[in-house]
Design an enzyme around this catalytic site. Structure first.
Site, short mmCIF file in Angstrom:
data_model
loop_
_atom_site.label_atom_id
_atom_site.label_comp_id
_atom_site.label_asym_id
_atom_site.label_seq_id
_atom_site.Cartn_x
_atom_site.Cartn_y
_atom_site.Cartn_z
N LYS A 1 5.70 7.57 0.05
CA LYS A 1 6.23 9.34 0.87
C LYS A 1 7.38 9.81 1.11
CE LYS A 1 3.21 7.73 5.00
NZ LYS A 1 3.15 8.03 6.69
N VAL B 1 -1.77 8.44 6.44
CA VAL B 1 -3.62 8.58 5.30
C VAL B 1 -3.34 6.93 6.27
CG1 VAL B 1 -2.10 9.67 3.38
CG2 VAL B 1 -1.23 7.42 4.23
N ARG C 1 -10.05 0.94 6.38
CA ARG C 1 -9.84 0.49 5.19
C ARG C 1 -10.95 0.58 4.81
NH1 ARG C 1 -4.83 -2.50 6.70
NH2 ARG C 1 -5.09 -3.13 8.56
N ASP D 1 7.03 4.07 4.08
CA ASP D 1 7.33 5.01 4.35
C ASP D 1 8.50 4.66 4.31
OD1 ASP D 1 7.33 6.51 6.47
OD2 ASP D 1 6.27 5.11 7.87
N ASP E 1 0.83 -1.35 0.23
CA ASP E 1 -0.04 0.34 0.17
C ASP E 1 1.27 1.27 0.03
OD1 ASP E 1 1.23 -0.41 2.43
OD2 ASP E 1 -0.73 -0.18 3.40
P1 IMP Z 1 7.84 0.74 5.95
O1 IMP Z 1 8.22 -0.51 6.11
O2 IMP Z 1 7.76 1.72 7.37
O3 IMP Z 1 7.80 1.17 4.41
O4 IMP Z 1 5.82 0.86 5.97
C1 IMP Z 1 5.37 0.66 5.97
C2 IMP Z 1 3.91 -0.36 6.00
O5 IMP Z 1 3.62 0.52 7.18
C3 IMP Z 1 2.84 0.19 4.76
O6 IMP Z 1 2.43 -1.88 4.53
C4 IMP Z 1 1.62 0.22 5.62
O7 IMP Z 1 0.74 -0.78 6.84
C5 IMP Z 1 2.41 1.55 7.04
N1 IMP Z 1 2.17 2.40 6.95
C6 IMP Z 1 3.02 2.87 6.70
N2 IMP Z 1 2.37 4.77 7.27
C7 IMP Z 1 1.49 5.01 7.10
C8 IMP Z 1 0.03 5.30 6.88
O8 IMP Z 1 0.19 7.00 6.31
N3 IMP Z 1 -1.28 5.37 7.35
C9 IMP Z 1 -1.30 3.45 7.47
N4 IMP Z 1 -0.25 3.13 7.09
C10 IMP Z 1 0.73 3.00 6.75
MG MG Z 2 1.11 -2.85 5.58
#
Ligand code: IMP
Ligand code: MG
Length: 178
Positions: free
Chosen positions: A133, A157, A169, A105, A102
């Site tokens: 992001k 978000v 969701r 981040d 999705d």
């Molecule tokens: P990462 O591993 O830090 O890149 O984060 C990715 C995961 O964190 C995504 O698959 C989302 O499930 C969750 N996530 C990151 N930012 C958001 C947000 O703004 N809203 C909801 N879920 C988020």
């Molecule tokens: Mg996720």
């Protein structure tokens, strides 16, 4: 939409989502015209994006291999937990594999998944995220996503699969939660 303390305002609407998802599918299909492709949607957040993306591949067969990872509590990024039993190596080895998430981040989820899937010797391994992001644009991350739907500011978000503590969701748009 107001829900007690949560104020959600739309930043990407249903029509823009549908248009962009169709464009991404077309682009992936141009890059891998022979197919088949194994989509690896990362549950739970990617379930709606992956379903819409899958339905937009009109000319090539798609296989699905779900995977589950969790790193967020509320709106805070934390330690990543993965659930490996869902991963079926037979759908990865020798295949064209596309990880579908999705949102990108910190990049932790995608990089852990890339490592895990690489161990099963896919023919090719690409990554696709609906949202990325700001850190991504700023070049702070070691990870790259091959396909990105929308780059957004560093805000929290929800909607179109993304949640806050399991909620929202179902919203048909991407909304900023304040
Ligand atoms: P990462 O591993 O830090 O890149 O984060 C990715 C995961 O964190 C995504 O698959 C989302 O499930 C969750 N996530 C990151 N930012 C958001 C947000 O703004 N809203 C909801 N879920 C988020
Ligand atoms: Mg996720």
């Amino acid at each position: 939409m107001e829900n007690q303390s949560h104020n959600i305002h739309q930043i990407i609407g249903p029509d823009d989502l549908a248009r962009r998802v169709a464009q991404i599918a077309a682009q992936i299909q141009d890059d891998l015209p022979q197919g088949p492709i194994t989509l690896v949607p990362i549950l739970d957040g990617a379930f709606i994006f992956a379903a819409d993306l899958a339905r937009n591949f009109k000319d090539i067969p798609i296989e699905l291999c779900f995977y589950k990872a969790k790193s967020y509590e509320g709106n805070q990024s934390g330690e990543l937990t993965t659930y490996d039993p869902l991963l079926d190596p037979a759908k990865i080895t020798g295949r064209n594999v596309l990880i579908v998430d999705d949102i990108l981040d910190t990049g932790k989820t995608l990089s852990v998944l890339q490592d895990k899937l690489s161990q099963h010797a896919p023919q090719s391994l690409k990554t696709c995220v609906l949202l990325a992001k700001d850190h991504y644009r700023q070049g702070d991350l070691d990870i790259k996503a091959d396909y990105i739907g929308f780059e957004i500011p560093d805000v929290f978000v929800v909607g179109y699969g993304l949640d806050f503590n399991g909620l929202y969701r179902n919203l048909p748009f991407i909304g900023e939660m304040t």
